[in-house]
Design an enzyme around this catalytic site. Structure first.
Site, PDB file in Angstrom:
ATOM      1  N   CYS A 190      24.158  17.513  37.244  1.00 30.88           N
ATOM      2  CA  CYS A 190      22.700  17.390  37.214  1.00 30.88           C
ATOM      3  C   CYS A 190      22.165  17.215  35.789  1.00 30.88           C
ATOM      4  O   CYS A 190      20.996  16.937  35.595  1.00 30.88           O
ATOM      5  CB  CYS A 190      22.045  18.594  37.870  1.00 30.88           C
ATOM      6  SG  CYS A 190      22.194  20.104  36.899  1.00 30.88           S
ATOM      7  N   CYS A 207      20.672  22.257  41.483  1.00 30.70           N
ATOM      8  CA  CYS A 207      21.773  21.353  41.122  1.00 30.70           C
ATOM      9  C   CYS A 207      22.485  20.851  42.380  1.00 30.70           C
ATOM     10  O   CYS A 207      22.925  21.640  43.203  1.00 30.70           O
ATOM     11  CB  CYS A 207      22.762  22.087  40.230  1.00 30.70           C
ATOM     12  SG  CYS A 207      24.234  21.111  39.868  1.00 30.70           S
ATOM     13  N   LYS A 267      69.502  30.517  43.336  1.00 32.49           N
ATOM     14  CA  LYS A 267      68.126  30.380  42.851  1.00 32.49           C
ATOM     15  C   LYS A 267      67.211  29.711  43.877  1.00 32.49           C
ATOM     16  O   LYS A 267      67.650  28.910  44.689  1.00 32.49           O
ATOM     17  CB  LYS A 267      68.119  29.534  41.574  1.00 32.49           C
ATOM     18  CG  LYS A 267      68.852  30.176  40.408  1.00 32.49           C
ATOM     19  CD  LYS A 267      67.994  31.259  39.805  1.00 32.49           C
ATOM     20  CE  LYS A 267      68.519  31.735  38.477  1.00 32.49           C
ATOM     21  NZ  LYS A 267      67.863  31.240  37.326  1.00 32.49           N
ATOM     22  N   LYS A 317      66.904  38.749  43.447  1.00 33.99           N
ATOM     23  CA  LYS A 317      67.198  38.624  42.031  1.00 33.99           C
ATOM     24  C   LYS A 317      65.887  38.779  41.279  1.00 33.99           C
ATOM     25  O   LYS A 317      65.090  37.848  41.164  1.00 33.99           O
ATOM     26  CB  LYS A 317      67.841  37.275  41.719  1.00 33.99           C
ATOM     27  CG  LYS A 317      68.309  37.200  40.299  1.00 33.99           C
ATOM     28  CD  LYS A 317      69.108  35.955  40.022  1.00 33.99           C
ATOM     29  CE  LYS A 317      69.583  35.977  38.582  1.00 33.99           C
ATOM     30  NZ  LYS A 317      68.495  36.072  37.616  1.00 33.99           N
ATOM     31  N   GLU A 351      70.800  40.366  47.921  1.00 28.91           N
ATOM     32  CA  GLU A 351      69.688  41.166  47.393  1.00 28.91           C
ATOM     33  C   GLU A 351      68.782  40.284  46.540  1.00 28.91           C
ATOM     34  O   GLU A 351      69.166  39.189  46.132  1.00 28.91           O
ATOM     35  CB  GLU A 351      70.194  42.373  46.604  1.00 28.91           C
ATOM     36  CG  GLU A 351      71.204  42.057  45.537  1.00 28.91           C
ATOM     37  CD  GLU A 351      72.023  43.288  45.138  1.00 28.91           C
ATOM     38  OE1 GLU A 351      71.417  44.262  44.692  1.00 28.91           O
ATOM     39  OE2 GLU A 351      73.265  43.238  45.261  1.00 28.91           O
ATOM     40  N   TYR A 387      71.027  48.479  41.303  1.00 30.89           N
ATOM     41  CA  TYR A 387      71.799  47.599  42.191  1.00 30.89           C
ATOM     42  C   TYR A 387      73.314  47.739  42.071  1.00 30.89           C
ATOM     43  O   TYR A 387      74.041  47.154  42.835  1.00 30.89           O
ATOM     44  CB  TYR A 387      71.381  46.139  42.039  1.00 30.89           C
ATOM     45  CG  TYR A 387      71.399  45.591  40.616  1.00 30.89           C
ATOM     46  CD1 TYR A 387      72.582  45.460  39.904  1.00 30.89           C
ATOM     47  CD2 TYR A 387      70.212  45.171  40.019  1.00 30.89           C
ATOM     48  CE1 TYR A 387      72.576  44.944  38.616  1.00 30.89           C
ATOM     49  CE2 TYR A 387      70.203  44.649  38.737  1.00 30.89           C
ATOM     50  CZ  TYR A 387      71.393  44.543  38.035  1.00 30.89           C
ATOM     51  OH  TYR A 387      71.386  44.041  36.773  1.00 30.89           O
ATOM     52  N   CYS A 399      25.486  20.322  32.447  1.00 30.35           N
ATOM     53  CA  CYS A 399      26.151  20.187  33.745  1.00 30.35           C
ATOM     54  C   CYS A 399      26.485  18.716  33.988  1.00 30.35           C
ATOM     55  O   CYS A 399      25.596  17.865  33.914  1.00 30.35           O
ATOM     56  CB  CYS A 399      25.233  20.718  34.843  1.00 30.35           C
ATOM     57  SG  CYS A 399      25.840  20.378  36.493  1.00 30.35           S
ATOM     58  N   CYS A 434      26.083  26.291  35.452  1.00 28.94           N
ATOM     59  CA  CYS A 434      24.894  25.452  35.506  1.00 28.94           C
ATOM     60  C   CYS A 434      23.794  26.342  36.064  1.00 28.94           C
ATOM     61  O   CYS A 434      23.957  26.938  37.123  1.00 28.94           O
ATOM     62  CB  CYS A 434      25.127  24.268  36.450  1.00 28.94           C
ATOM     63  SG  CYS A 434      23.603  23.423  36.861  1.00 28.94           S
ATOM     64  N   ASP A 444      63.244  39.119  38.396  1.00 29.26           N
ATOM     65  CA  ASP A 444      63.106  38.524  37.088  1.00 29.26           C
ATOM     66  C   ASP A 444      62.778  39.642  36.107  1.00 29.26           C
ATOM     67  O   ASP A 444      61.628  39.902  35.791  1.00 29.26           O
ATOM     68  CB  ASP A 444      61.963  37.502  37.139  1.00 29.26           C
ATOM     69  CG  ASP A 444      62.236  36.318  36.253  1.00 29.26           C
ATOM     70  OD1 ASP A 444      63.306  36.304  35.612  1.00 29.26           O
ATOM     71  OD2 ASP A 444      61.390  35.417  36.199  1.00 29.26           O
TER      72      ASP A 444
HETATM   73 ZN   LIG Z   1      24.132  21.235  37.598  1.00 29.14          ZN
END
Ligand SMILES: [Zn+2]
Length: 680
Positions: free
Chosen positions: A427, A447, A330, A116, A114, A244, A424, A442, A118
């Site tokens: 550019c 650009c 695991k 596991k 089955e 379970y 940016c 930007c 968490d």
């Molecule tokens: Zn730019």
């Protein structure tokens, strides 16, 4: 209403509410809407408010009734709640098998596998069929009484269902004995409380909206919620539960039977869980679930593999704090530590600046990771990540890995705080962060970074899908002035490509051929390829379905765009702005002049227009969602409850109460076959 009638009504309401809770929270098959369910609960609460003498502890209104506690009481576990030994790979699993084979011969062993989850293990004790105590594992012998918090979880039944005689008999148990214990005795069930990924995301969005710290992971959040003294907090967390273990002896002889009985008692159980007849089946099951892992609704970290036969399981006994008869097998870790070489800013097609950590290459779960996203400026501040830091990196499925935590103690002395750029990096243009948004953008429309990313997007798999045209070749084409806008791809000739490094006659012809092939494109892909902000694959699909052709979409006003199912205000506005832009208008004209053939989505008949359908029972060839979609696509409506306005009730196998309602109202009832004929 007379008192006697009130009592009767309360009893009926409780049963009905509980029935719909079970359908929704345990079977995932709701038959009525949330609001209809709420209104039933409201009626019950009102009646109970006036006649408090009729309130019982298992009433649905009692889920969130408890007052905050000063502290938790201790609860002793009659059967200790053990933890499991972990095995991390096939070799260690073999070792475990070898150890238990000394006591139980391997050819007589079968297993039960089955997921596991968490989450957080709890024990539930029912007295005379009603939940009396819910407790945490604690040290295994003594835990804490968290009944009030557990009662807020809708997947946990406040009272048990009585299994049917035929069910009990089918696995060779004694119906009289089982019935007696369920009704009159004490029964203990164990399982995992957890938070789904979706619930976790939602709660973090809420935290963010309120300017509060986000939670680290679903497991800790679920555990923390259960250990809150105020049940009102737990109630808000939308926790879930899977059972379970059936601790009480009902005559069961193996673990697979326990899962069946738990389901019959009204618990939600792991639907992937199954008996595994040998070592090979365990390994196949492990592979299969590992594949599915990231697609599941909740987090798991492996499988629980138990010896299926209870007799052998008991014989194997306990070593330390763990039973010998089961292990947690695991999955490979999804986290690892590595060093951040640098923090780089990438500029995307929409102008968004995304900080990325360039990492010392590290293997995580079988893949080499060299980059991790840092999302945005806030995330960098939250983590306080710097070049030179040792960090924990997490990889989950196909998504870009991200940095979970900085190990501050390992930080070099000369490290410097990372400062987010004011311009940016590509550019040099201005960057802006809009109110309420985490990302800087930007704003220079010209650009080059934005432009280039736009070209990658245009030819990508979900766009024009030009095979053989990856980002490196796009770069070459742009750098050599062969491609300035997307239409230029369609003007390429083999002789242009031959001028570029790395191209020979065959490869040049091949690419041009591939570009030609992509000229036939679906409307949805065409819309997606344009790279309009807020228009992803799914939205592009919805737009294509709704408008059927490009012309319709281009001329649609904002009002009409908002009418398209699934299109929000932002998307509608963004489409309108895009198509009004002069450069974009020119681009569309240029693309169309390249003989691009845009294919309209297939016409769907509107045969069911104006008709309202209600679905009940299990359909054979369609899932309920598929059936709903079919009806809606053909212009019909789907309602969750039967009324005079209903035109047809489609009845599958084991239809619910809706069938009777339809009969009493004289609504036409049709079979699945008849429905499919109608919707042909
Ligand atoms: Zn730019």
């Amino acid at each position: 209403m007379e008192k006697r009638e009130v009592k009767e009504r309360i009893a009926k309401l409780k049963t009905e509410i509980n029935h719909h809770r079970y359908l929704y929270h345990v079977l995932d098959k709701p038959e009525i809407s949330d609001s209809a369910w709420d209104s039933l609960k409201h009626e019950l609460a009102e009646l109970e408010g006036k006649f408090s003498e009729f309130i019982t502890p298992d009433s649905p209104t009692q889920r969130v009734g408890g007052q905050p506690l000063p502290s938790f009481n201790k609860v002793g576990h009659k059967v200790p709640m053990l933890s499991l030994e972990d095995v991390f790979n096939a070799e260690e699993f073999e070792d475990w098998l070898a150890r238990i084979s000394k006591i139980a011969p391997q050819n007589k062993l079968s297993f039960f596998g089955e997921l596991k989850i968490d989450g957080f293990a709890v024990s539930l004790v029912y007295q005379k069929g009603v939940l009396s105590t819910g407790s945490t594992r604690g040290d295994g012998r003594v835990g804490e009484d968290v009944t009030e918090n557990l009662k807020t979880i809708e997947a946990i039944p406040l009272s048990l269902r009585q299994p049917q005689t035929s069910e009990i008999k089918s696995i060779g148990l004694d119906p009289a004995k089982v019935g007696k214990i369920v009704d009159l005795g004490e029964l203990e069930v164990r399982g995992e409380v957890f938070m789904t990924k979706a619930a976790f995301e939602k709660i973090n969005q809420e935290q963010k909206r309120m300017g509060l710290a986000e939670y680290a992971n679903p497991r800790n959040t679920a555990a923390g919620s259960i250990r809150q003294l105020d049940p009102a907090v737990a109630a808000k967390r939308n926790l879930s539960f899977l059972a379970y273990d059936l601790v009480t002896d009902l005559g069961q002889t193996d673990h697979a039977q326990e899962h069946l009985v738990l389901g019959w008692l009204g618990f939600k159980t792991d639907k992937y869980a199954q008996e595994l007849k040998d070592k090979k089946s365990v390994s196949d099951f492990w592979d299969k679930i590992k594949e599915k892992r990231n697609k599941l609704a909740w987090e798991i970290d492996g499988l629980v593999i138990s010896v299926n036969k209870n007799k052998i399981y008991t014989q194997l006994g306990v070593a330390g704090k763990a039973p010998r008869g089961a292990v947690a097998f695991k999955f490979p870790g999804q986290e690892s530590t590595t060093c951040v070489k640098d923090i780089i800013i990438q500029v995307g097609r929409t102008g968004v600046l995304t900080p990325v950590a360039a990492l010392e290459p590290v293997d995580i779960g079988g893949a080499t990771v060299t980059r991790a996203t840092l999302h945005n400026e806030d995330e960098i501040k939250r983590l306080d990540v710097r070049a030179g830091d040792t960090v924990i990196v997490q990889r989950a499925g196909d998504v870009i890995p991200d940095v979970v935590k900085v190990l501050i103690n390992l930080r070099p002395k000369n490290s410097r705080l990372f400062v987010f750029p004011k311009n940016c990096p590509v550019c040099g243009g201005e960057v802006k962060r809009s109110a309420g948004e985490a990302a800087y953008k930007c704003i220079n429309k010209k650009c080059p970074a934005r432009h280039r990313e736009g070209l990658y997007h245009f030819v990508s798999k979900k766009g024009f899908n030009i095979v053989g045209l990856g980002s490196e070749i796009v770069d070459k084409l742009v750098d050599n002035g062969l491609v300035k806008n997307p239409a230029d791809f369609f003007k390429l000739e083999p002789k242009n490509l031959l001028e570029l490094e790395g191209f020979a006659e065959i490869s040049a012809n091949k690419l041009v051929e591939s570009v030609k092939k992509s000229k036939k494109v679906s409307l949805a892909r065409f819309i997606y390829a344009l790279g309009i902000i807020h228009i992803g694959e799914e939205t592009a699909n919805l737009l294509a379905m709704y408008f059927g052709n490009l012309k319709g979409l281009m001329s649609a006003g904002e009002d009409e765009l908002q009418k398209v199912p699934g299109i929000g205000d932002k998307a509608a506005q963004s489409i309108k702005i895009w198509f009004e832009n002069k450069d974009n208008k020119r681009l569309i004209a240029e693309l169309l002049s390249c003989q691009i053939i845009i294919q309209s989505p297939p016409k769907i008949s509107k045969k069911l227009a104006g008709k309202t359908f209600v679905l009940t029972g299990t359909l054979e060839s369609l899932s309920r969602d598929d059936a709903k979609e079919k009806i809606r696509l053909m212009g019909g409506d789907v309602s969750s409850s039967v009324s005079k306005e209903t035109d047809y009730v489609v009845a599958g196998e084991n239809p619910g109460s809706k069938l009777g309602k339809a009969q009493s109202l004289g609504v036409k009832i049709i079979s699945e076959k008849e429905f499919l004929r109608m919707a042909e």
